[in-house]
Design an enzyme around this catalytic site. Structure first.
Site, PDB file in Angstrom:
ATOM      1  N   TYR A 229       0.856  -1.197   0.000  1.00  0.00           N
ATOM      2  CA  TYR A 229       0.000   0.000   0.000  1.00  0.00           C
ATOM      3  C   TYR A 229       0.884   1.236   0.000  1.00  0.00           C
ATOM      4  CZ  TYR A 229       0.789   0.301   5.092  1.00  0.00           C
ATOM      5  OH  TYR A 229       1.362   0.397   6.342  1.00  0.00           O
TER       6      TYR A 229
ATOM      7  N   ARG B  63      -3.742 -10.936   0.137  1.00  0.00           N
ATOM      8  CA  ARG B  63      -3.147 -12.274  -0.050  1.00  0.00           C
ATOM      9  C   ARG B  63      -4.189 -13.231  -0.611  1.00  0.00           C
ATOM     10  NH1 ARG B  63      -1.284 -11.131   5.111  1.00  0.00           N
ATOM     11  NH2 ARG B  63       0.743 -10.112   4.989  1.00  0.00           N
TER      12      ARG B  63
ATOM     13  N   ASP C 144       6.276  -6.628   1.877  1.00  0.00           N
ATOM     14  CA  ASP C 144       7.180  -5.679   1.212  1.00  0.00           C
ATOM     15  C   ASP C 144       8.273  -5.139   2.132  1.00  0.00           C
ATOM     16  OD1 ASP C 144       5.599  -3.919   2.694  1.00  0.00           O
ATOM     17  OD2 ASP C 144       4.874  -2.764   0.970  1.00  0.00           O
ATOM     18  N   ASP C 145       8.048  -5.190   3.455  1.00  0.00           N
ATOM     19  CA  ASP C 145       9.001  -4.537   4.360  1.00  0.00           C
ATOM     20  C   ASP C 145      10.104  -5.454   4.891  1.00  0.00           C
ATOM     21  OD1 ASP C 145       6.982  -5.929   5.677  1.00  0.00           O
ATOM     22  OD2 ASP C 145       6.952  -4.583   7.400  1.00  0.00           O
TER      23      ASP C 145
ATOM     24  N   GLU D  63      -1.145 -16.526  10.431  1.00  0.00           N
ATOM     25  CA  GLU D  63      -0.230 -17.552   9.949  1.00  0.00           C
ATOM     26  C   GLU D  63      -0.650 -18.928  10.425  1.00  0.00           C
ATOM     27  OE1 GLU D  63       0.591 -14.863  11.633  1.00  0.00           O
ATOM     28  OE2 GLU D  63       2.303 -13.812  10.729  1.00  0.00           O
TER      29      GLU D  63
ATOM     30  N   HIS E 294      12.591  -9.695   9.384  1.00  0.00           N
ATOM     31  CA  HIS E 294      11.341  -8.941   9.431  1.00  0.00           C
ATOM     32  C   HIS E 294      11.646  -7.649  10.184  1.00  0.00           C
ATOM     33  CE1 HIS E 294       6.773  -9.360  10.360  1.00  0.00           C
ATOM     34  NE2 HIS E 294       7.110  -8.129  10.108  1.00  0.00           N
TER      35      HIS E 294
HETATM   36  N1  UDP Z   1      -0.278  -4.193   4.067  1.00  0.00           N
HETATM   37  C1  UDP Z   1      -1.169  -3.691   3.124  1.00  0.00           C
HETATM   38  N2  UDP Z   1      -2.192  -2.901   3.551  1.00  0.00           N
HETATM   39  C2  UDP Z   1      -2.358  -2.557   4.863  1.00  0.00           C
HETATM   40  C3  UDP Z   1      -1.436  -3.066   5.804  1.00  0.00           C
HETATM   41  C4  UDP Z   1      -0.412  -3.896   5.379  1.00  0.00           C
HETATM   42  O1  UDP Z   1      -1.036  -3.956   1.936  1.00  0.00           O
HETATM   43  O2  UDP Z   1      -3.288  -1.831   5.193  1.00  0.00           O
HETATM   44  C5  UDP Z   1       0.836  -5.045   3.614  1.00  0.00           C
HETATM   45  C6  UDP Z   1       2.216  -4.424   3.852  1.00  0.00           C
HETATM   46  O3  UDP Z   1       2.603  -3.653   2.741  1.00  0.00           O
HETATM   47  C7  UDP Z   1       3.081  -5.638   4.032  1.00  0.00           C
HETATM   48  C8  UDP Z   1       2.132  -6.642   4.687  1.00  0.00           C
HETATM   49  O4  UDP Z   1       0.813  -6.221   4.371  1.00  0.00           O
HETATM   50  O5  UDP Z   1       3.517  -6.158   2.789  1.00  0.00           O
HETATM   51  C9  UDP Z   1       2.306  -6.728   6.202  1.00  0.00           C
HETATM   52  O6  UDP Z   1       2.068  -5.450   6.757  1.00  0.00           O
HETATM   53  P1  UDP Z   1       2.872  -4.893   8.016  1.00  0.00           P
HETATM   54  O7  UDP Z   1       4.325  -5.044   7.763  1.00  0.00           O
HETATM   55  O8  UDP Z   1       2.367  -3.531   8.335  1.00  0.00           O
HETATM   56  O9  UDP Z   1       2.397  -5.904   9.134  1.00  0.00           O
HETATM   57  P2  UDP Z   1       3.336  -6.499  10.233  1.00  0.00           P
HETATM   58  O10 UDP Z   1       4.559  -6.964   9.503  1.00  0.00           O
HETATM   59  O11 UDP Z   1       3.611  -5.374  11.150  1.00  0.00           O
HETATM   60  O12 UDP Z   1       2.509  -7.601  10.794  1.00  0.00           O
END
Ligand code: UDP
Length: 252
Positions: A12, A80, A101-102, A201, A229
């Site tokens: 996003y 997903r 993505d992060d 998960e 992560h």
């Molecule tokens: N993501 C998204 N929309 C959202 C929140 C998260 O597309 O509103 C995607 C984000 O880009 C990443 C994945 O979902 O690829 C996991 O998000 P995030 O890293 O915020 O979650 P965390 O890792 O903290 O559980």
């Protein structure tokens, strides 16, 4: 024959997005043979994401998840699911991997994914500056056999499998050929809606394996960290729209 690796990334628009997507793309571009990258946005395909994908040199599909977004942050669940439905509809045959993505990914990880026959899992290290240590989540193995789990704060909640979203991958035939799998299930992806944080998960995995004996530790021994992560996100940082500067010295 070497299997296709299908990488699914929900994403996003936010200030860190360009940095994240470029970083993932630059790793994926180096993987041989090429992977298929399925990038899914919510609501609409954005200019920012389209521009980045066009320039990566990675084989990709840019999908949009049209399902109504829930008001709470759903952390990419619906996105997903959209990707899984696409894989199922088009019978894309390969190893499916949810790569947020992060995260940071090694090339070795993508090579290891091709060794998976049904369901593979491995430990992921979480780096959060506020925690002041690296936190491990994922399997403890004896050879390729999963014999236990690294647990952390999240484990206080009753999760069956202690796996990070980017710490497992599975054969896509799971989506259309339940006979090849030990457990009967309705549809693994539908179960991913409306889940509490930290349970996505394990809920998904519980649909597709009966227990640890159905899992393959990757790489055998699970002794190397192959992806990290990060928890650095700055959600509300302003940035120039589309990363294009319209006027000189534009105020953000
Ligand atoms: N993501 C998204 N929309 C959202 C929140 C998260 O597309 O509103 C995607 C984000 O880009 C990443 C994945 O979902 O690829 C996991 O998000 P995030 O890293 O915020 O979650 P965390 O890792 O903290 O559980």
């Amino acid at each position: 024959p070497r299997k296709l690796v299908i990488v699914v990334t929900p994403t996003y628009n936010r200030a860190m997005q360009a940095y994240y997507l470029n970083r993932v793309a630059q790793t994926l571009r180096l993987v041989e043979p090429p992977v298929l990258w399925i990038v899914v946005e919510g609501n609409a395909a954005s200019f920012e994401t389209s521009e980045i994908l066009r320039k990566t040199g990675v084989m990709y599909r840019h999908l949009v998840c049209k399902r109504n977004m829930t008001s709470i942050r759903d952390r990419g669940v619906h996105q997903r699911n959209t990707a899984l439905e696409h894989i199922e509809l088009h019978k894309l045959d390969g190893i499916v991997y949810f790569a947020d993505d992060d995260n940071i990914y090694t090339l070795e990880l993508f090579q290891s994914l091709r060794q998976i026959s049904r369901f593979g899992t491995w430990p992921v290290a979480m780096l959060a500056p506020s925690k002041n240590k690296a936190i491990l989540e994922g399997p403890v193995c004896n050879g390729s056999q999963v014999i236990g789990w690294h647990t952390n704060e999240k484990s206080k909640r009753l999760r069956r499998f202690h796996v990070d979203m980017s710490g497992f991958a599975f054969n896509s035939t799971i989506l259309w050929d339940p006979k090849r799998w030990r457990r009967p299930f309705t549809h693994p992806t539908r179960q991913l809606d409306n889940l509490k944080e930290g349970f996505q998960e394990t809920t998904f995995i519980e649909q597709v394996v009966a227990d640890e004996s159905d899992m393959e530790g990757v790489p055998p021994d699970c002794s190397r960290i192959l992806n990290w992560h990060l928890h650095l996100d700055a959600r509300d940082v302003p940035y120039p729209q589309g990363w294009t500067i319209q006027k000189n010295l534009e105020a953000l």
